[in-house]
Design a protein around this motif. Structure first.
Motif, mmCIF file in Angstrom:
data_model
loop_
_atom_site.group_PDB
_atom_site.id
_atom_site.type_symbol
_atom_site.label_atom_id
_atom_site.label_comp_id
_atom_site.label_asym_id
_atom_site.label_seq_id
_atom_site.Cartn_x
_atom_site.Cartn_y
_atom_site.Cartn_z
ATOM 1 N N CYS A 124 0.835 -1.208 0.000
ATOM 2 C CA CYS A 124 0.000 0.000 0.000
ATOM 3 C C CYS A 124 0.868 1.256 0.000
ATOM 4 O O CYS A 124 1.441 1.608 1.040
ATOM 5 C CB CYS A 124 -0.917 0.013 1.215
ATOM 6 S SG CYS A 124 -2.048 -1.378 1.282
ATOM 7 N N GLU A 125 0.942 1.919 -1.119
ATOM 8 C CA GLU A 125 1.687 3.182 -1.201
ATOM 9 C C GLU A 125 0.770 4.350 -0.843
ATOM 10 O O GLU A 125 -0.428 4.346 -1.163
ATOM 11 C CB GLU A 125 2.248 3.360 -2.608
ATOM 12 C CG GLU A 125 3.285 2.301 -2.964
ATOM 13 C CD GLU A 125 3.719 2.350 -4.417
ATOM 14 O OE1 GLU A 125 4.729 1.702 -4.748
ATOM 15 O OE2 GLU A 125 3.048 3.019 -5.234
ATOM 16 N N PHE A 126 1.346 5.366 -0.196
ATOM 17 C CA PHE A 126 0.557 6.539 0.195
ATOM 18 C C PHE A 126 1.464 7.755 0.310
ATOM 19 O O PHE A 126 2.683 7.638 0.476
ATOM 20 C CB PHE A 126 -0.168 6.290 1.524
ATOM 21 C CG PHE A 126 0.733 6.001 2.694
ATOM 22 C CD1 PHE A 126 1.216 7.029 3.510
ATOM 23 C CD2 PHE A 126 1.095 4.696 2.998
ATOM 24 C CE1 PHE A 126 2.047 6.766 4.593
ATOM 25 C CE2 PHE A 126 1.921 4.415 4.089
ATOM 26 C CZ PHE A 126 2.404 5.452 4.884
ATOM 27 N N PHE A 127 0.849 8.926 0.212
ATOM 28 C CA PHE A 127 1.547 10.194 0.406
ATOM 29 C C PHE A 127 1.199 10.754 1.775
ATOM 30 O O PHE A 127 0.063 10.614 2.248
ATOM 31 C CB PHE A 127 1.120 11.222 -0.652
ATOM 32 C CG PHE A 127 1.752 11.042 -2.002
ATOM 33 C CD1 PHE A 127 2.894 11.751 -2.356
ATOM 34 C CD2 PHE A 127 1.190 10.180 -2.926
ATOM 35 C CE1 PHE A 127 3.465 11.606 -3.613
ATOM 36 C CE2 PHE A 127 1.752 10.021 -4.185
ATOM 37 C CZ PHE A 127 2.900 10.731 -4.528
ATOM 38 N N LEU A 128 2.174 11.397 2.412
ATOM 39 C CA LEU A 128 1.932 12.189 3.616
ATOM 40 C C LEU A 128 1.885 13.653 3.209
ATOM 41 O O LEU A 128 2.876 14.222 2.750
ATOM 42 C CB LEU A 128 3.041 11.967 4.646
ATOM 43 C CG LEU A 128 2.934 10.690 5.487
ATOM 44 C CD1 LEU A 128 4.194 10.506 6.335
ATOM 45 C CD2 LEU A 128 1.699 10.752 6.394
ATOM 46 N N LEU A 129 0.710 14.247 3.364
ATOM 47 C CA LEU A 129 0.471 15.617 2.902
ATOM 48 C C LEU A 129 0.241 16.559 4.070
ATOM 49 O O LEU A 129 0.053 16.138 5.216
ATOM 50 C CB LEU A 129 -0.760 15.642 1.985
ATOM 51 C CG LEU A 129 -0.773 14.694 0.778
ATOM 52 C CD1 LEU A 129 -2.076 14.855 0.016
ATOM 53 C CD2 LEU A 129 0.425 14.942 -0.127
ATOM 54 N N SER A 130 0.231 17.836 3.757
ATOM 55 C CA SER A 130 -0.175 18.841 4.737
ATOM 56 C C SER A 130 -1.632 18.582 5.105
ATOM 57 O O SER A 130 -2.361 17.902 4.375
ATOM 58 C CB SER A 130 -0.008 20.241 4.154
ATOM 59 O OG SER A 130 -0.739 20.351 2.932
ATOM 60 N N SER A 131 -2.052 19.121 6.219
ATOM 61 C CA SER A 131 -3.402 18.819 6.709
ATOM 62 C C SER A 131 -4.498 19.239 5.745
ATOM 63 O O SER A 131 -5.588 18.650 5.733
ATOM 64 C CB SER A 131 -3.625 19.484 8.078
ATOM 65 O OG SER A 131 -3.472 20.899 7.980
ATOM 66 N N SER A 135 -0.373 19.937 -0.466
ATOM 67 C CA SER A 135 1.047 19.827 -0.786
ATOM 68 C C SER A 135 1.699 18.744 0.049
ATOM 69 O O SER A 135 1.160 18.305 1.071
ATOM 70 C CB SER A 135 1.753 21.162 -0.535
ATOM 71 O OG SER A 135 1.634 21.537 0.838
ATOM 72 N N ILE A 136 2.893 18.308 -0.377
ATOM 73 C CA ILE A 136 3.670 17.349 0.393
ATOM 74 C C ILE A 136 4.071 18.013 1.709
ATOM 75 O O ILE A 136 4.547 19.145 1.724
ATOM 76 C CB ILE A 136 4.903 16.905 -0.413
ATOM 77 C CG1 ILE A 136 4.448 16.101 -1.629
ATOM 78 C CG2 ILE A 136 5.859 16.088 0.441
ATOM 79 C CD1 ILE A 136 5.497 15.946 -2.692
ATOM 80 N N ALA A 137 3.883 17.309 2.803
ATOM 81 C CA ALA A 137 4.079 17.919 4.116
ATOM 82 C C ALA A 137 5.535 18.270 4.390
ATOM 83 O O ALA A 137 5.826 19.288 5.022
ATOM 84 C CB ALA A 137 3.546 16.979 5.196
ATOM 85 N N LEU A 218 -1.094 15.658 10.006
ATOM 86 C CA LEU A 218 -0.840 15.374 8.594
ATOM 87 C C LEU A 218 -2.065 14.723 7.963
ATOM 88 O O LEU A 218 -3.034 14.386 8.639
ATOM 89 C CB LEU A 218 0.374 14.448 8.447
ATOM 90 C CG LEU A 218 1.679 14.938 9.075
ATOM 91 C CD1 LEU A 218 2.728 13.844 9.048
ATOM 92 C CD2 LEU A 218 2.180 16.187 8.352
ATOM 93 N N ARG A 219 -1.987 14.531 6.665
ATOM 94 C CA ARG A 219 -3.065 13.861 5.944
ATOM 95 C C ARG A 219 -2.465 12.796 5.035
ATOM 96 O O ARG A 219 -1.522 13.076 4.294
ATOM 97 C CB ARG A 219 -3.872 14.870 5.120
ATOM 98 C CG ARG A 219 -5.067 14.266 4.385
ATOM 99 C CD ARG A 219 -5.918 15.374 3.786
ATOM 100 N NE ARG A 219 -7.064 14.856 3.061
ATOM 101 C CZ ARG A 219 -8.014 15.619 2.530
ATOM 102 N NH1 ARG A 219 -7.938 16.943 2.633
ATOM 103 N NH2 ARG A 219 -9.032 15.085 1.880
ATOM 104 N N PRO A 226 -2.004 11.992 -7.239
ATOM 105 C CA PRO A 226 -2.312 13.323 -6.691
ATOM 106 C C PRO A 226 -1.457 14.441 -7.271
ATOM 107 O O PRO A 226 -1.830 15.608 -7.183
ATOM 108 C CB PRO A 226 -2.050 13.146 -5.196
ATOM 109 C CG PRO A 226 -1.094 12.001 -5.098
ATOM 110 C CD PRO A 226 -1.407 11.105 -6.247
ATOM 111 N N PHE A 227 -0.304 14.085 -7.871
ATOM 112 C CA PHE A 227 0.589 15.094 -8.461
ATOM 113 C C PHE A 227 1.020 14.607 -9.846
ATOM 114 O O PHE A 227 1.545 13.494 -9.974
ATOM 115 C CB PHE A 227 1.823 15.312 -7.574
ATOM 116 C CG PHE A 227 1.483 15.713 -6.155
ATOM 117 C CD1 PHE A 227 1.102 17.015 -5.868
ATOM 118 C CD2 PHE A 227 1.533 14.781 -5.120
ATOM 119 C CE1 PHE A 227 0.776 17.379 -4.569
ATOM 120 C CE2 PHE A 227 1.214 15.143 -3.824
ATOM 121 C CZ PHE A 227 0.828 16.451 -3.540
#
Length: 431
Positions: A124-131, A135-137, A218-219, A226-227
Motif C-alpha cells: 500500500c503506497e501513500f503520500f503524507l500531505l499537509s493537513s 502539498s507534500i508535508a 498530517l493527511r 495526486p501530483f
C-alpha cells in the motif's frame, strides 16, 4: 465455538465497537456501538439505509444490516477502548451479493470447492500531505530521485514507527518500511496471508494510516495520482494458491511456476481489460497507468497486458517461482473487490487452462511500443467499464455485483464529463 464479542469486550476493556463495511466505491461506513449493546448487534447486525452509501439501492429498500465478523476484530492500537469489526451486508434475511466482502467470500468458497485457497500480500503506497491536502508535508523532501531516501524517511520516523508498532502489536508481522519513488510517498509491508484476512487488514490499514497521520497534523492519501509530475500510488498484489499447506504455484526443485500458476495468470491476462474497472476504479486512476515519465525517471506502473520474470515494467511480475505480483491496481482499489475479481479471473484461467502467452522480458517503458495495440490497457475509466460490461467471465462469477457496480461507476464517469476544466478553456476559448 462461537466468539462472544460481549465477553471479549469485558476481557479487553473495549467500551465501543466500530461495526464497519466497505461500499462499492471503497468508502468505509460504520456505526459506533457501545459494548453494552454488542450482543444484539452480533446476532442481528447494525442497521443502515443502503441508499445513503455507494450501494445500488433505493430509499424504498428495507433496512440493510451489517453483521460483524468476530474473527476480524481489531482493537485500535491508538485508542484501545475501541474495537473495529469488518461486517458482511444482509438484507431481507440474505447476504447482499452486490457488496464487496460478500463477493470475496463467495469467490473464496468457489476456490474451496476445488481444494484451493488464495493467499495474498499487498503493498500500500501513500503520500503524507499537509493537513489541507494541498502539498507534500515535508518541504525538504525534494530530491529528483527520492526513493529510499534515508533523511526523508527518518524525518517521518514518528508517524512511520507508530504505524509499524501498531501492526506489530496486532500480529501482522510487518517486515519493512520505506520512502517510495515520489517525494512525500511511503510504503509499509506486512506478511501475506489468506485473501479475506489480507483484505480486512488492507481496509483497516487505510483507516489506521489516516487516523495516525491526523494525530500528527498530517493527511494521508492513497489517491492514484495526486501530483502529475510524481509517481502515483500503486497497490501491488502478490498472489499464490494453496492446497492445504502446499503452495500450488511453487514448482519443487524447478525455476518456473507450475502449470496451475500459468493458467491462473492466463485467466488474469484474458480478463485484464475488464479487471481494470475494479483495480483502477477512478477517473484519476488512468493518469497513473497511462502516465508519461515522472521526474524520478519512471512511472513504475504498467500500460500494457504483459507478464514477465523479475522485471518491474510489466503488468505481472514473477519475482520468485512461488507467486506472482500483479502491479496493475492503484491506491484507490477496493480491498475486497481487488481480491474477488482477481480470484474470479484466476479460477476461470484454471477451469479453462488459459494460456498466458509468451513471457516478455523487454523494458516496457522503452520498447513497449513494439507490441501490438491489442495488448494496451484501457485509456480511461469509461473504456474499462465497457470492457467489464462485456466480460462474460466476471459477470458469471460476480453476478449481481457487476450491474450494480457498472450503474454507479457510469454515473461517476458522467458526473466527471459534466465538469468544465481550465485546460478546455485555455485551448478552446479562441477557437
Amino acid at each position: 465455538m462461537t466468539i462472544s464479542l460481549a465477553e471479549i469486550a469485558k476481557e479487553k476493556g473495549i467500551k465501543y465497537f466500530l461495526i464497519s463495511y466497505t461500499d462499492l466505491f471503497g468508502a468505509q461506513r460504520a456505526k459506533l456501538v457501545p459494548a453494552s449493546a454488542i450482543a444484539g448487534m452480533q446476532k442481528n447486525g447494525a442497521g443502515f439505509a443502503g441508499f445513503a452509501t455507494w450501494l445500488d439501492m433505493s430509499p424504498a429498500d428495507p433496512d440493510l444490516f451489517a453483521r460483524p465478523d468476530p474473527e476480524s476484530l481489531v482493537q485500535l492500537p491508538w485508542k484501545p477502548e475501541v474495537g473495529w469489526l469488518a461486517a458482511d451486508l444482509w438484507m431481507n434475511g440474505a447476504p447482499v451479493e452486490a457488496s464487496p466482502r460478500v463477493a470475496l467470500k463467495n469467490q473464496i468458497a468457489r476456490a474451496a470447492e476445488i481444494g484451493l485457497q488464495m493467499k495474498t500480500g499487498v503493498e500500500c503506497e501513500f503520500f503524507l500531505l499537509s493537513s489541507d491536502g494541498q502539498s507534500i508535508a515535508d518541504t525538504a523532501d525534494c530530491q529528483a530521485k527520492p526513493c529510499y531516501d534515508q533523511q526523508a524517511l527518518m524525518r517521518r520516523y514518528d508517524v512511520v514507527t507508530e504505524l509499524c508498532d501498531a501492526m506489530l502489536s496486532l500480529g501482522w508481522k510487518p517486515y519493512q518500511n520505506d520512502h517510495e519513488d515520489a517525494n512525500g510517498q511511503f510504503e509499509m509491508n506486512w506478511e501475506y496471508d489468506d485473501a479475506l484476512l489480507t483484505a480486512d487488514r488492507h481496509a483497516f490499514f487505510k483507516y489506521m494510516a489516516k487516523s495516525i497521520a491526523e494525530k500528527h497534523g498530517l493527511r494521508v492519501t492513497f489517491m492514484p495520482k495526486p501530483f502529475t509530475h510524481l509517481t502515483g500510488n500503486g497497490c501491488h498484489m502478490h498472489v499464490s494458491m494453496w492446497k492445504g499447506d502446499t503452495n500450488a504455484f511453487a514448482n519443487p526443485g524447478g525455476q518456473d511456476l507450475t502449470a496451475e500458476a500459468l493458467h491462473f495468470i492466463g485467466g488474469i491476462i484474458n480478463s485484464a481489460d475488464a479487471l481494470t474497472a475494479f483495480l483502477n476504479p477512478t477517473v484519476n486512476s488512468y493518469k497513473r497507468i497511462n502516465a508519461p515519465r515522472t521526474t524520478s525517471g519512471a512511472t513504475w506502473a504498467p500500460n500494457s497486458v504483459t507478464w514477465t520474470g523479475n522485471n518491474r515494467t510489466h503488468m505481472i511480475r514473477v519475482p520468485e517461482p512461488d507467486r506472482f505480483e500483479l502491479r496493475l491496481a492503484d491506491g484507490a482499489v477496493n480491498p475486497y473487490l481487488m481480491a474477488a475479481s482477481v480470484l474470479a479471473a484466476g479460477l476461470d484461467g484454471l477451469a479453462n487452462a488459459r494460456d498466458p502467452g509468451p513471457r516478455s522480458d523487454i523494458n516496457m517503458y522503452t520498447e513497449g511500443s513494439t507490441l501490438p495495440a491489442k495488448n494496451k490497457l484501457p485509456l480511461n475509466l469509461l473504456d474499462a467499464l465497457r470492457a467489464l460490461e462485456g466480460s462474460a467471465v466476471l459477470k458469471d462469477a460476480l453476478g449481481q455485483l457487476i450491474p450494480a457496480y457498472l450503474k454507479l461507476k457510469t454515473g461517476e464517469w458522467n458526473d466527471f464529463t459534466r465538469h468544465l476544466t481550465q485546460w478546455e478553456r485555455d485551448t478552446t476559448l479562441d477557437c
